[in-house]
Design a protein around this motif. Structure first.
Motif, PDB file in Angstrom:
ATOM      1  N   LEU A 209       1.208  -1.057  -0.197  1.00 10.86           N
ATOM      2  CA  LEU A 209       0.144  -0.144  -0.158  1.00 10.86           C
ATOM      3  C   LEU A 209       1.042   1.500  -0.531  1.00 10.86           C
ATOM      4  O   LEU A 209       0.573   2.489  -1.218  1.00 10.86           O
ATOM      5  CB  LEU A 209      -1.470   0.139   1.476  1.00 10.86           C
ATOM      6  CG  LEU A 209      -1.553   1.347   0.982  1.00 10.86           C
ATOM      7  CD1 LEU A 209      -2.414   1.455  -0.366  1.00 10.86           C
ATOM      8  CD2 LEU A 209      -3.046   1.184   2.293  1.00 10.86           C
ATOM      9  N   PRO A 210       1.876   1.262   0.379  1.00 14.94           N
ATOM     10  CA  PRO A 210       2.512   2.849   0.824  1.00 14.94           C
ATOM     11  C   PRO A 210       3.726   3.216  -0.298  1.00 14.94           C
ATOM     12  O   PRO A 210       3.343   3.593  -0.584  1.00 14.94           O
ATOM     13  CB  PRO A 210       3.366   2.558   2.146  1.00 14.94           C
ATOM     14  CG  PRO A 210       3.976   1.501   2.543  1.00 14.94           C
ATOM     15  CD  PRO A 210       1.972   0.092   2.440  1.00 14.94           C
ATOM     16  N   ARG A 211       3.858   1.249  -1.254  1.00 17.47           N
ATOM     17  CA  ARG A 211       4.618   1.300  -2.059  1.00 17.47           C
ATOM     18  C   ARG A 211       3.410   1.759  -3.407  1.00 17.47           C
ATOM     19  O   ARG A 211       4.402   2.802  -4.203  1.00 17.47           O
ATOM     20  CB  ARG A 211       5.085  -0.046  -2.460  1.00 17.47           C
ATOM     21  CG  ARG A 211       6.686   0.294  -1.949  1.00 17.47           C
ATOM     22  CD  ARG A 211       7.339  -0.591  -1.538  1.00 17.47           C
ATOM     23  NE  ARG A 211       8.214  -1.704  -0.271  1.00 17.47           N
ATOM     24  CZ  ARG A 211       8.529  -1.327   0.870  1.00 17.47           C
ATOM     25  NH1 ARG A 211       7.102  -1.665   0.934  1.00 17.47           N
ATOM     26  NH2 ARG A 211       9.311  -1.793   1.319  1.00 17.47           N
ATOM     27  N   ALA A 212       2.810   1.091  -3.951  1.00  9.98           N
ATOM     28  CA  ALA A 212       1.852   1.653  -4.936  1.00  9.98           C
ATOM     29  C   ALA A 212       0.936   3.619  -4.797  1.00  9.98           C
ATOM     30  O   ALA A 212       1.275   3.831  -5.729  1.00  9.98           O
ATOM     31  CB  ALA A 212       0.335   0.625  -4.568  1.00  9.98           C
ATOM     32  N   SER A 213       0.773   4.190  -3.059  1.00 17.92           N
ATOM     33  CA  SER A 213       0.380   4.733  -3.085  1.00 17.92           C
ATOM     34  C   SER A 213       1.616   6.283  -3.724  1.00 17.92           C
ATOM     35  O   SER A 213       1.700   7.440  -3.706  1.00 17.92           O
ATOM     36  CB  SER A 213       0.287   4.943  -1.381  1.00 17.92           C
ATOM     37  OG  SER A 213      -0.777   4.526  -0.953  1.00 17.92           O
ATOM     38  N   ALA A 214       3.044   5.711  -3.449  1.00 24.03           N
ATOM     39  CA  ALA A 214       4.320   6.384  -3.742  1.00 24.03           C
ATOM     40  C   ALA A 214       3.773   6.434  -5.350  1.00 24.03           C
ATOM     41  O   ALA A 214       4.655   7.839  -6.242  1.00 24.03           O
ATOM     42  CB  ALA A 214       5.595   6.119  -3.214  1.00 24.03           C
ATOM     43  N   LEU A 215       3.511   5.902  -6.173  1.00 24.25           N
ATOM     44  CA  LEU A 215       3.740   5.898  -7.723  1.00 24.25           C
ATOM     45  C   LEU A 215       2.637   6.513  -8.047  1.00 24.25           C
ATOM     46  O   LEU A 215       1.427   7.255  -7.911  1.00 24.25           O
ATOM     47  CB  LEU A 215       3.530   4.499  -8.217  1.00 24.25           C
ATOM     48  CG  LEU A 215       3.428   3.417  -8.150  1.00 24.25           C
ATOM     49  CD1 LEU A 215       2.903   1.710  -8.598  1.00 24.25           C
ATOM     50  CD2 LEU A 215       5.646   3.514  -8.050  1.00 24.25           C
ATOM     51  N   THR A 216       2.423   7.281  -9.395  1.00 26.23           N
ATOM     52  CA  THR A 216       1.756   8.371 -10.381  1.00 26.23           C
ATOM     53  C   THR A 216       1.814   8.462 -11.571  1.00 26.23           C
ATOM     54  O   THR A 216       0.409   8.132 -12.235  1.00 26.23           O
ATOM     55  CB  THR A 216       2.394  10.312  -9.929  1.00 26.23           C
ATOM     56  OG1 THR A 216       4.375   9.619 -10.554  1.00 26.23           O
ATOM     57  CG2 THR A 216       2.711  10.485  -8.428  1.00 26.23           C
ATOM     58  N   ALA A 217       3.096   7.478 -12.160  1.00 21.99           N
ATOM     59  CA  ALA A 217       2.518   7.666 -13.964  1.00 21.99           C
ATOM     60  C   ALA A 217       1.262   6.086 -13.955  1.00 21.99           C
ATOM     61  O   ALA A 217       2.096   5.005 -13.166  1.00 21.99           O
ATOM     62  CB  ALA A 217       3.816   7.139 -14.077  1.00 21.99           C
ATOM     63  N   PRO A 218       0.637   6.058 -14.732  1.00 25.70           N
ATOM     64  CA  PRO A 218       0.444   5.133 -15.373  1.00 25.70           C
ATOM     65  C   PRO A 218       0.951   3.289 -16.166  1.00 25.70           C
ATOM     66  O   PRO A 218       0.468   2.485 -15.443  1.00 25.70           O
ATOM     67  CB  PRO A 218      -0.139   5.198 -16.571  1.00 25.70           C
ATOM     68  CG  PRO A 218      -0.591   7.065 -16.032  1.00 25.70           C
ATOM     69  CD  PRO A 218       0.170   6.948 -15.666  1.00 25.70           C
ATOM     70  N   ALA A 219       2.187   3.654 -16.154  1.00 23.64           N
ATOM     71  CA  ALA A 219       2.950   2.443 -16.542  1.00 23.64           C
ATOM     72  C   ALA A 219       3.565   2.354 -15.663  1.00 23.64           C
ATOM     73  O   ALA A 219       3.958   1.051 -14.967  1.00 23.64           O
ATOM     74  CB  ALA A 219       4.267   3.052 -17.933  1.00 23.64           C
ATOM     75  N   ALA A 220       3.925   3.157 -14.066  1.00 23.81           N
ATOM     76  CA  ALA A 220       4.459   2.545 -13.537  1.00 23.81           C
ATOM     77  C   ALA A 220       3.225   1.911 -12.630  1.00 23.81           C
ATOM     78  O   ALA A 220       3.567   0.933 -11.972  1.00 23.81           O
ATOM     79  CB  ALA A 220       4.400   3.552 -12.187  1.00 23.81           C
TER      80      ALA A 220
END
Length: 447
Positions: free
Chosen positions: A297-308
């Motif tokens: 959860l904290p790792r996915a929350s730090a993502l912003t780009a669709p490709a990421a």
């Protein structure tokens, strides 16, 4: 600087925290230990007191879990998502979020205590009494709601460590709770010949209260103070939280709806005890799902780009496929595991456990897919999926319980979990693709 008791430290996550595999391993190890201790406590009760009392205790614990899960996990998930975005190497700007959320948690805990006093008799009459009679008494229901209030505050301490990627401390609170619970239950069974279900529930609540007090005492004192400068903008966070609350409430009810339906349907207390023993074993598989979600959860929350986000989902697809492939061996292994632990009289629990394990492993994809959806801010998608799961369990479960008893309920739970698990992963991919299309439409640069 490490900080003081009054100011939260500026931290740099340890090297191991940057690897989800390391964090997953640490948390899973601690949770396996905690689950083993909790499992031992349940097995001790079942062996010494029989399936009828275990069924009554299972109903009370279901009430406690549901009450705690209606708001607590939603607030924790929201807090972690927004606080984690304010934490980076050498900088921690999350204090205001924790300060404001702690006060919200206090209000929720007080509300649970009031609900316990108001709902004790209706819950006893309509949920517990049809199967277990009045043996638990309204006091047991009040105690269950009090336990939910305690768990809600314990979740705040865990959310602090989770947001700061201190996953070992996050998981240690669960381990300490299970260890203390086993000790208190063991003492009760050693001193009293046949303690009541309410008294045993009191042991569960007392252990959680002690661990919650210890966990909160170790947090920086500034977390509990009222924010006078730069208060956290909670409008966006609470808008996100309203759908998380729906999802968490639906998830919590779905996790215990089977036991409630069996109780309301008037299933014999002994049969419910067999079912409680079965899902106690099967929930060991849920540990991996919950652990993976907590770590991601904290790792996915730090993502912003669709490709990421697409890369995030692709990375865990082999893990999901491997879990699904392991479901058939787990089915046969679980058939002897429950009788081995609880005793020969729990042979039906072995068959039930095997059925439930199929659903647990088939739904493994909900962890990375759910974390990705929350990271994208698509809490409404998760709420819709979890509500659909609850509705399917309620509709099919009532029919299955009345016509096929605990075995029909077990097959219903597994089928619904597998279907929603697959749907969650598909929904996450579609949401990531839509994020990409929206980004292109806005003229954003491709990552």
């Amino acid at each position: 600087m490490n900080g003081t008791a009054d100011t939260p430290p500026r931290i740099s996550p340890p090297r191991g925290a940057r690897s989800w595999t390391h964090a997953f391993g640490v948390v899973l190890l601690m949770r396996v230990g905690a689950a083993g201790l909790a499992f031992a406590a349940t097995a001790l009760i079942g062996r010494q007191l029989g399936d009828a009392l275990l069924g009554r205790l299972g109903l009370l614990l279901a009430i406690m879990d549901v009450a705690a899960g209606l708001a607590g996990p939603a607030l924790d998930t929201t807090l972690v998502r927004f606080a984690a975005r304010q934490i980076s190497s050498g900088r921690d700007g999350s204090l205001a979020y924790f300060q404001r959320m702690f006060r919200i948690k206090l209000v929720v805990a007080a509300g649970l205590l009031l609900c316990g006093a108001a709902l004790a008799r209706p819950v006893l009459d309509h949920v517990i009494a049809p199967s277990a009679g009045d043996a638990a008494g309204p006091g047991g229901v009040v105690l269950a709601f009090a336990g939910a209030a305690v768990v809600t505050l314990l979740g705040f301490a865990q959310a602090y460590y989770q947001a700061h990627l201190r996953m070992a401390r996050y998981a240690f609170l669960e381990f300490a709770n299970s260890l203390l619970r086993l000790g208190v239950v063991g003492c009760l069974l050693a001193v009293l010949e046949r303690p009541s279900a309410s008294l045993l529930l009191g042991a569960f609540v007392a252990s959680s209260a002690l661990v919650a007090a210890g966990g909160l005492a170790r947090l920086p004192r500034a977390v509990f103070q009222r924010s006078t400068e730069n208060p956290a903008p909670l409008r966006t966070a609470l808008g996100f939280a309203q759908w998380v609350a729906v999802a968490a409430a639906a998830t919590t009810l779905a996790q215990r709806a089977d036991v409630f339906i069996l109780g309301i349907a008037g299933t014999a207390g002994g049969a419910i005890g067999q079912y409680v023993a079965a899902f106690t074993v099967a929930r060991l598989g849920d540990l991996a799902i919950m652990t993976l979600f907590s770590v991601l959860l904290p790792r996915a929350s730090a993502l912003t780009a669709p490709a990421a986000f697409r890369g995030f989902l692709n990375r865990f697809l082999p893990v999901v496929v491997a879990a699904f492939a392991a479901s058939l061996p787990a089915y046969f292994a679980a058939r002897w595991a429950a009788p081995f632990v609880f005793g020969a009289t729990f042979a039906p629990a072995g068959v039930l456990c095997g059925i439930l394990c199929l659903g647990v492993l088939a739904s493994f994809g909900t962890a990375p897919a759910g974390a990705a959806l929350y990271g994208m801010g698509r809490s409404g998608h998760v709420a819709a999926l979890e509500t659909l799961k609850l509705a399917a369990l309620a509709a099919a479960g009532v029919f299955a319980a009345r016509h096929y008893g605990v075995f029909g309920m077990a097959w219903t739970v597994s089928a619904v979990r597998a279907t929603i698990g697959l749907a969650t992963y598909v929904c996450a991919y579609r949401a990531a693709n839509r994020c990409g299309q929206e980004s292109v439409a806005r003229g954003d640069h491709a990552p």
